[in-house]
Motif scaffolding. Structure first.
Motif, short mmCIF file in Angstrom:
data_model
loop_
_atom_site.label_atom_id
_atom_site.label_comp_id
_atom_site.label_asym_id
_atom_site.label_seq_id
_atom_site.Cartn_x
_atom_site.Cartn_y
_atom_site.Cartn_z
N GLY A 534 15.32 -117.73 -111.18
CA GLY A 534 15.45 -116.61 -110.26
C GLY A 534 14.74 -116.89 -108.96
O GLY A 534 13.99 -117.87 -108.82
N GLY A 535 15.00 -116.04 -107.99
CA GLY A 535 14.39 -116.24 -106.68
C GLY A 535 14.06 -114.93 -106.00
O GLY A 535 14.74 -113.92 -106.20
N ILE A 536 12.96 -114.97 -105.23
CA ILE A 536 12.55 -113.83 -104.41
C ILE A 536 12.27 -114.36 -103.01
O ILE A 536 11.57 -115.38 -102.86
N ALA A 551 9.84 -105.98 -92.68
CA ALA A 551 9.64 -106.86 -93.83
C ALA A 551 10.78 -106.65 -94.81
O ALA A 551 11.16 -105.52 -95.10
N ILE A 552 11.35 -107.76 -95.30
CA ILE A 552 12.46 -107.71 -96.24
C ILE A 552 12.05 -108.41 -97.53
O ILE A 552 11.57 -109.56 -97.50
N PHE A 553 12.22 -107.73 -98.66
CA PHE A 553 11.96 -108.28 -99.99
C PHE A 553 13.30 -108.32 -100.72
O PHE A 553 13.85 -107.28 -101.09
N ALA A 554 13.84 -109.53 -100.93
CA ALA A 554 15.14 -109.69 -101.59
C ALA A 554 14.95 -110.48 -102.88
O ALA A 554 14.22 -111.48 -102.90
N ASP A 555 15.61 -110.03 -103.95
CA ASP A 555 15.50 -110.73 -105.23
C ASP A 555 16.88 -110.90 -105.84
O ASP A 555 17.87 -110.35 -105.35
N THR A 556 16.93 -111.69 -106.91
CA THR A 556 18.19 -111.96 -107.61
C THR A 556 18.19 -111.29 -108.98
O THR A 556 18.74 -111.84 -109.94
N GLY A 557 17.56 -110.13 -109.08
CA GLY A 557 17.47 -109.41 -110.35
C GLY A 557 18.75 -108.70 -110.73
O GLY A 557 19.82 -108.92 -110.14
N TYR A 558 18.63 -107.80 -111.71
CA TYR A 558 19.82 -107.12 -112.23
C TYR A 558 20.30 -105.99 -111.33
O TYR A 558 21.32 -105.36 -111.59
N GLY A 559 19.55 -105.69 -110.25
CA GLY A 559 20.02 -104.74 -109.25
C GLY A 559 19.83 -103.29 -109.67
O GLY A 559 19.28 -102.98 -110.73
N VAL A 560 20.32 -102.41 -108.81
CA VAL A 560 20.22 -100.96 -109.01
C VAL A 560 21.63 -100.38 -108.96
O VAL A 560 22.41 -100.71 -108.06
N ALA A 561 21.98 -99.53 -109.90
CA ALA A 561 23.30 -98.89 -109.90
C ALA A 561 23.47 -98.01 -108.67
O ALA A 561 22.50 -97.45 -108.15
N GLN A 562 24.72 -97.89 -108.20
CA GLN A 562 24.99 -97.10 -107.00
C GLN A 562 24.57 -95.65 -107.17
O GLN A 562 24.06 -95.02 -106.24
N LYS A 563 24.74 -95.12 -108.36
CA LYS A 563 24.40 -93.72 -108.58
C LYS A 563 22.90 -93.47 -108.56
O LYS A 563 22.44 -92.33 -108.41
N ASP A 564 22.10 -94.55 -108.73
CA ASP A 564 20.64 -94.41 -108.77
C ASP A 564 19.98 -94.70 -107.44
O ASP A 564 18.75 -94.50 -107.31
N LEU A 565 20.73 -95.17 -106.45
CA LEU A 565 20.12 -95.57 -105.18
C LEU A 565 19.46 -94.38 -104.48
O LEU A 565 18.41 -94.53 -103.84
N GLY A 566 20.05 -93.20 -104.59
CA GLY A 566 19.50 -92.04 -103.89
C GLY A 566 18.27 -91.45 -104.55
O GLY A 566 17.54 -90.67 -103.93
N ALA A 567 18.01 -91.82 -105.83
CA ALA A 567 16.89 -91.21 -106.55
C ALA A 567 15.80 -92.21 -106.88
O ALA A 567 14.86 -91.90 -107.61
N ILE A 568 15.90 -93.44 -106.35
CA ILE A 568 14.98 -94.49 -106.77
C ILE A 568 13.54 -94.24 -106.32
O ILE A 568 12.59 -94.73 -106.92
N PHE A 569 13.37 -93.46 -105.22
CA PHE A 569 12.03 -93.17 -104.72
C PHE A 569 11.48 -91.84 -105.24
O PHE A 569 10.40 -91.42 -104.83
N ASP A 570 12.25 -91.17 -106.13
CA ASP A 570 11.77 -89.90 -106.69
C ASP A 570 10.67 -90.16 -107.72
O ASP A 570 10.69 -91.17 -108.44
N PRO A 571 9.69 -89.25 -107.83
CA PRO A 571 8.62 -89.41 -108.84
C PRO A 571 9.20 -89.39 -110.25
O PRO A 571 10.14 -88.65 -110.55
N PHE A 572 8.64 -90.24 -111.12
CA PHE A 572 8.99 -90.34 -112.53
C PHE A 572 10.41 -90.84 -112.78
O PHE A 572 10.89 -90.78 -113.90
#
Length: 645
Positions: A534-536, A551-572
């Motif tokens: 993997g790479g970062i 600053a840009i942090f890019a990785d080759t991980g499993y990613g984030v689903a489109q439906k979760d992009l809007g809630a990724i910064f929500d608590p819990f």
């Protein structure tokens, strides 16, 4: 010429057709007679050559043996067989007459009228005063020795008789055609004049009734046709009628042009007003086709106003949305009710949903009948977003207050549990089961303490202790801290930092916490993707014109689903399995960046061009990219020049 102009139209047609047919027949007669006469004369010449040549061949033997009786019999027999042969005689090589068909004596002048030289047959025309005769002279040869000459005369009276019969037939046919043409032209002219008369009467009626020319203008010379005044034939009368109609129409056209100018001005004014509004305005016909739309509506559906006219909702929208719009329009047409609602439209799976405030009202015509539907829609997506943000802010504020209170209340019993667990471990041996259970209690208590610490950090409202710091150094310190751990997991960290060493005003420890959270999440995502390698990639770029550092942090991980992009910064909120994440890391990072006056955004999956630009492997997970933008510290002009250089 004046007399011709005063003739009736029927008479002109008859006269014209008669002249045309007569002139055409005369030309045809001249050419046909000439061609027929030439053909008959040529045929007669060929026939005479054949007869004279045959007679010369037959006369060879009798002439060689000087059998005069046989020669005499041959020429007389030939004259009896063919009535067109006027005479025939044979001369020896000394031009002496040895056989002829003349009963009253041989005319001496005829002997030298046609003298032949060589072996070819010679033809001349002999005029006797009463008749013209074709005279054929055919030499008689045996080998190269000339024995004599055969002379044969054919009458041309038969040719003249045939030509005269042909002239008579053509004249008779011409007369019949001329008579037929007169009959047809008379019928045609009668029909035409009747139609012209009907057209003239109809035109007069139009001018009198619809254009108002016959009322109050009877004494005007321009309307003499209304009193039956006629000049010339029917065409002239019709022309005068249409002239008067044209004059009347010209007056009406001028009035219509003035009205059209006023209507055009009002139409353009109304179009300008409608096009200026940000609402989507459209008018539908009873058949649910678009009659008119404004520019905003056309831009919304991606077509021009001219293209939309005549189309339906089924041709402009996806089937689900078109079905709802058509049902609403039908409801307005059938019931006359007004529709006022807020609706959400999902045009494509990739594009975000949009909210509209739609109003549909019926349009009434004569007799209070509904003739269309006027639809207006306003895009309230941004308003809905503001509402959602306001609700989210209120929720976050409530969660923050609750989290702070809960954290303080839980922190004390957690400390007691952790302390007793550590003390009790000393009473048992490490291999005892109770000792192992106490280790589990200690571990889970530390996890709870971490959650409590994050909650306290999330709920803390005090400002950070910010100092002047180097942006790149804070990132490199975190990279050096985690590089060994990442290498053990076969994860390579690559950096591309702006070498101008941007200076910002911030809290180094809190920003390090953000970088550490982003790198930790990236490592877990890469491990979860299951790729062999993997790479970062971390990159920074300075924008002096906007006074920002990115600053840009890019990785080759499993990613984030489109439906979760809007809630990724929500608590819990966490995409990790239960027990592997608190859901507060990105929320705390979001709060720290916001406290520094910056922004943080997420993009997933990672585009292929970005992978290639950062040198990341393409045969790995979808990948994620976090972009952090922070404002620069206030710098002097000398420092700015040094940074730019």
């Amino acid at each position: 010429m004046k007399l011709f102009n005063r003739l009736r139209f029927r008479t002109k047609i008859n006269l014209g057709l008669t002249l045309i047919v007569g002139f055409t027949s005369l030309i045809i007669t001249i050419f046909v007679i000439r061609m027929a006469s030439d053909a008959l004369i040529e045929q007669s010449r060929k026939r005479g050559e054949v007869l004279s040549g045959n007679l010369a061949l037959r006369a060879e033997d009798p002439l060689l043996s000087m059998d005069l009786l046989r020669l005499e019999s041959m020429v007389n027999e030939l004259k009896k067989v063919d009535e067109e042969i006027v005479y025939a005689f044979i001369m020896d090589d000394h031009n002496r007459i040895i056989a002829n068909t003349f009963s009253d004596g041989f005319p001496t002048n005829l002997k030298y009228a046609n003298q032949v030289q060589g072996k070819n047959i010679k033809v001349v025309t002999v005029d006797t005063g009463k008749h013209r005769i074709f005279d054929f002279a055919a030499p008689i040869f045996i080998s190269d020795t000339r024995l004599g000459t055969v002379r044969l005369g054919l009458s041309r009276s038969g040719i003249h008789s045939v030509v005269q019969n042909l002239i008579f037939a053509i004249c008779a046919l011409t007369g019949a055609v001329l008579l037929l043409a007169v009959v047809v032209s008379t019928h045609f002219a009668r029909t035409m004049t009747m139609q012209l008369g009907a057209l003239r009467r109809h035109a007069r009626e139009i001018v009198r009734t619809h254009l108002g020319a016959g009322q109050g203008q009877e004494n005007n010379d321009n309307y003499d046709f209304l009193r039956g005044f006629s000049r010339g034939d029917e065409i002239q009368q019709l022309t005068e009628t249409f002239d008067a109609m044209a004059m009347t129409l010209e007056c009406h056209i001028e009035d219509l042009q003035i009205t059209e100018t006023d209507l055009t001005r009002q139409k353009e004014l109304l179009r300008t007003i409608i096009n200026v509004t940000p609402d989507f305005v459209a008018l539908l016909s009873p058949q649910l086709t678009y009659l008119a739309v404004n520019r905003t509506f056309a831009e919304h559906v991606g077509r021009t106003e001219e293209q939309i006219i005549g189309m339906t909702d089924a041709e402009l929208y996806p089937p689900e949305i078109a079905k709802i719009k058509i049902e609403e329009a039908k409801l307005v047409l059938n019931t006359g009710r007004t529709i006022n609602k807020e609706n959400r439209e999902d045009t494509t799976p990739e594009a975000p949903a949009r909210w509209f405030h739609t109003i549909r009202v019926p349009v009434y015509g004569e007799n209070n009948r509904i003739i269309g539907v006027l639809s207006t829609a306003r895009d309230i997506t941004e308003l809905k977003s503001y509402q959602a943000q306001l609700i989210q802010s209120q929720k976050m504020e409530s969660v923050g207050k609750l989290a702070g209170g809960v954290a303080h209340e839980i922190n004390t019993p957690l400390g007691i549990i952790l302390g007793y667990a550590q003390l009790l471990q000393d009473d048992f041996k490490p291999e005892d089961q109770i000792h192992k259970d106490l280790e589990i209690i200690e571990k889970q208590a530390r996890v709870c303490r971490k959650i409590v610490a994050d909650l306290l950090g999330f709920s803390r409202q005090t400002e950070s202790e910010k100092i002047t710091m180097c942006f790149n150094n804070s990132i490199m310190e975190v990279v050096q801290l985690v590089s060994h751990t990442f290498k053990l997991e076969k994860i390579e960290i690559s950096t591309s930092l702006d070498d101008r060493y941007p200076i910002i005003h911030g809290d180094p420890e809190k920003l390090k916490q953000v970088w550490l959270n982003l790198l930790s999440n990236a490592m877990e995502a890469v491990i979860e993707a299951g790729a062999e390698k993997g790479g970062i990639h971390i990159s920074t770029s300075l924008d002096t014109s906007a006074m920002t550092i990115t600053a840009i942090f890019a990785d080759t991980g499993y990613g984030v689903a489109q439906k979760d992009l809007g809630a990724i910064f929500d608590p819990f909120f966490s995409t990790k399995p239960v027990g592997k994440g608190t859901g507060l890391g990105l929320s705390v990072s979001f709060g720290i960046i916001k406290d520094h006056g910056g922004t943080i955004e997420v993009l997933s999956p990672l585009p292929i061009p970005v992978r290639r630009e950062f040198g990341l492997p393409e045969n790995s997970g979808p990948g994620t990219m976090f972009t952090v933008v922070l404002p620069l510290d206030e710098i002097s002009s000398e420092d700015e020049n040094s940074i730019k250089s």
